[in-house]
Write an enzyme that holds these catalytic residues in place. Structure first.
Site: not given
Length: 366
Positions: A173, A175, A199, A225, A275
């Site tokens: 991830d 982010h 991700e 998400e 998520h």
């Protein structure tokens, strides 16, 4: 724990349902929006979920924000719980029935840029039976980075791969922290460790950046998400910008919208991996959604907080010991919350603030 936000919807016949609209850092805001929506839909037929959903969404002039979508999620989820109880059926049966026998889980082992610590966390997850993990190996990066940044992230990935072995699975991830240039170079630096996906490689609001990385990546791209409706996902699907989508049952206008997004994703050959980082009601809803979606792949599990939920929840998402979860069979969502226990929990709203700083002291993206 302080950022969890639940809703209880009760009918005049005394049947109630539980929903969750947890939005980290914004619990009080979502709770206020739930109360406002409650006034709007009071007196409607709880079994007419589509009608209630349409009224909550279409009679809210500002439709795109996460506060509203999380509040709608909580109420919508509770209505599915009520409907399942009314018909004596688990929610996934109301969605068409389960297409699988069990649900694959990955352990979220958190944000860490220390390879040695990541080894320990991976080893701990494997000792619980998981063969899949996800982690966040990036610090707050700059718009351009030098070779040391890429080596550091690669070292984290190599450590996790070494612990998992060649057949284990890990997801990365980013982010949303990377510029397109940094994301492309970061993917190249970790490609040899074979992550399942990367991700949010770039800021989710910058769809053009996602297109650039999708054109360059060999590793699958996951996102979603922070998107909260099928209208936001439509561009992702039509422009072929993601290989995996990750809507959140607590933030994405609820079970109703999540099931529609899963169907849209299947149409475009896109995998579906909800998520699921919040509370136990969301986790139950995610299990039902995973059971009913043909293109579902794997479900996030916050195994580190799982035991804490037993203080107020009748069930909590469990890894059965081999990295898989059983599909719920009880009517509705199959979960009840103990209101007295919830009321005794101290409020810590606002104590946790997500912040991130770059090495020069400037603000980074959380």
């Amino acid at each position: 724990m302080s950022d969890l936000c639940f809703a209880k919807v009760e009918t005049e016949d005394g049947v109630w349902g539980w929903g969750e609209g947890s939005l980290p850092g914004k619990a009080e805001s979502v709770a206020a929006a739930i109360r406002e929506l409650g006034t709007l839909v009071h007196g409607m037929d709880a079994l007419e979920i589509a009608r209630v959903w349409q009224r909550m969404v279409r009679h809210s002039y500002w439709k795109a924000g996460p506060i509203l979508s999380s509040a709608v999620s909580a109420i919508d989820m509770a209505l599915w719980d009520i409907k399942g109880k009314f018909y004596g059926a688990p929610v996934h049966n109301l969605l068409g029935g389960s297409v699988r026998d069990r649900v694959w889980l990955y352990a979220n082992i958190g944000l860490c840029d220390d390879p040695y610590e990541l080894r320990d966390r991976t080893r701990a997850a494997m000792s619980m039976g998981y063969n899949a993990v996800k982690f966040y190996p990036l610090p707050a990066v700059n718009s351009l980075e030098g070779p040391s940044a890429y080596r550091a992230v690669a070292a984290c990935c190599e450590a996790v791969r070494d612990e998992l072995g060649e057949d284990g699975v890990f997801c990365l991830d980013f982010h949303g922290r990377c510029s397109p240039s940094v994301a492309v170079q970061m993917e190249a630096a970790v490609r040899h460790t074979a992550p399942l996906w990367i991700e949010e490689p770039t800021a989710p609001e910058d769809v053009g950046a996602l297109q650039r990385v999708q054109e360059k990546f060999q590793i699958a791209v996951a996102t979603g998400e922070r998107y909260n409706s099928r209208w936001q996902f439509r561009e992702i699907f039509e422009r072929r910008l993601a290989d995996v989508v990750q809507p959140d049952a607590s933030n994405c206008y609820g079970i109703s919208e999540m099931h529609r997004i899963a169907a849209m994703a299947e149409t475009y050959g896109v995998a579906y991996a909800p998520h699921n980082p919040n509370g136990p009601v969301q986790a139950q809803a995610s299990l039902h959604l995973a059971a009913a979606a043909q293109n579902f792949v794997i479900l996030e599990h916050r195994h580190d907080v799982n035991d804490a939920f037993t203080a107020f929840a009748s069930v909590s998402l469990k890894n059965r010991g081999d990295g898989w979860a059983e599909i719920p069979s009880s009517p509705g969502l199959g979960i009840e919350l103990e209101e007295d226990a919830l009321s005794r929990m101290p409020s810590a709203t606002g104590d946790w603030i997500a912040e991130s700083y770059r090495r020069d002291g400037s603000l980074g993206d959380w």
